[in-house]
Design an enzyme around this catalytic site. Structure first.
Site, short mmCIF file in Angstrom:
data_model
loop_
_atom_site.label_atom_id
_atom_site.label_comp_id
_atom_site.label_asym_id
_atom_site.label_seq_id
_atom_site.Cartn_x
_atom_site.Cartn_y
_atom_site.Cartn_z
N ASP A 41 74.79 -36.20 58.37
CA ASP A 41 74.92 -34.90 59.01
C ASP A 41 74.16 -35.02 60.35
O ASP A 41 73.33 -35.90 60.51
CB ASP A 41 74.28 -33.82 58.13
CG ASP A 41 74.14 -32.49 58.84
OD1 ASP A 41 75.14 -31.99 59.37
OD2 ASP A 41 73.01 -31.96 58.88
N ASP A 240 70.46 -32.19 55.11
CA ASP A 240 69.25 -31.39 54.87
C ASP A 240 69.52 -29.90 54.72
O ASP A 240 68.64 -29.15 54.33
CB ASP A 240 68.26 -31.59 56.03
CG ASP A 240 68.68 -30.81 57.26
OD1 ASP A 240 69.88 -30.87 57.61
OD2 ASP A 240 67.83 -30.12 57.85
N ASP A 244 75.25 -28.76 53.63
CA ASP A 244 75.44 -30.15 53.19
C ASP A 244 75.45 -30.30 51.68
O ASP A 244 75.81 -31.37 51.17
CB ASP A 244 74.32 -31.04 53.76
CG ASP A 244 74.26 -30.99 55.27
OD1 ASP A 244 75.33 -30.97 55.90
OD2 ASP A 244 73.14 -30.98 55.83
#
Length: 300
Positions: A41, A240, A244
């Site tokens: 990410d 995080d 996600d």
């Protein structure tokens, strides 16, 4: 024979804890040695996750202060890093925020509400286009800010664009070294981001990632991981945020940063206690070493 595997797993788990890697049992370590792809990410994972407002551009009679105040009023209750950047900028300027009614959040796109009886939209360019709001100026600002590695957030009132806010996030110091280390281990690296293609590509290029999938809605992140798995890849997802969590759960090995959202930590197989990207290659090396020892034990 009965001791060959559990002994190595126990030692591997203990060594992981010493390094700052918490794991849900020994299974994640056993899967990690087979990894072929690592998906990152962007915001909060490869970047600091604390963007700052860098530019405010306006149209018609709107001032920068009005645009920022309206945007901050819409983002006041959000925990997204970009939302916090906007509210902090408004607070620093001592702006008075208008009253917001009929608030609706559109994950991955933006927010919609009513201010002083007028419909107000705040979000990315795709959100405005979806609502039928287009202009050459919007595209020009999107391209300009994207090339500078900034994220553009557009404000529209009563169906007309009135301003754009640009925010930039700084990269984490060890990101490029982590990507290089993973490549040396023979792993394919992919950046998955909800940002505009050019913005995500600018970040990826600076950190050494060639493959980028941008403008991905939160709900589609898990599907992208599933697509990679369907192609035969064994996938680790590093993230995080709340967005996600589904992708972390879908991945063969979900890796969450300890500074992330609780739901992300809950969905992950491995949690890095420190906000240190170097722990990612360390965890995979630990897994490979553990599996090598298990095979040696079985052989003896």
């Amino acid at each position: 024979m009965g001791l060959a595997t559990p002994t190595a797993v126990m030692v591997g788990s203990g060594r992981g804890s010493e390094l700052g890697i918490l794991m849900r049992g020994g299974e994640p370590l056993e899967r990690a040695y087979r990894l072929t792809t690592v998906v990152f990410d962007k915001t909060g994972t490869l970047t600091q996750g604390a963007p700052q407002v860098t530019d405010v551009r306006t149209w018609e009679h709107w001032s920068a202060a009005q645009v920022l105040a309206h945007a901050a009023a819409l983002e006041e209750k959000s925990e997204h890093p970009l939302a916090e950047a906007i509210t902090h900028a408004a607070t620093d300027q001592g702006l008075e925020l208008p009253q917001v009614d009929n608030f609706q959040a559109m994950p991955g796109l933006g927010v919609e509400a009513a201010i002083e009886g007028q419909d107000v939209l705040l979000g990315n360019l795709a959100f405005l286009i979806q609502k039928g709001i287009t202009s050459e100026a919007l595209t020009t600002y999107q391209d300009q800010f994207s090339q500078e590695g900034k994220t553009a957030i557009f404000l529209a009132v009563a169906g007309k664009p009135v301003g754009v806010i640009a925010a930039a996030d700084t990269l984490k110091p060890r990101g490029a070294q982590t990507v290089a280390a993973l490549k040396e281990m023979g792993l394919k690296i992919l950046l998955l981001s909800g940002d505009h293609q050019k913005t995500a590509a600018a970040v990826a290029q600076s950190i050494g990632i060639e493959e980028v999938v941008a403008e991905v809605l939160p709900a589609d992140k898990a599907q992208k991981v599933a697509d990679l798995q369907a192609e035969g890849e064994v996938v680790a997802m590093v993230g995080d945020g709340i967005n996600d969590a589904p992708a972390l759960a879908q991945a063969d090995v979900g890796i969450a940063l300890g500074t992330g959202a609780d739901v992300a930590l809950e969905a992950a197989d491995l949690t890095l206690i420190r906000d240190d990207l170097d722990l990612i290659p360390a965890a995979i090396k630990l897994s490979r070493r553990m599996m090598r020892i298990i095979r040696q034990n079985l052989f003896w």
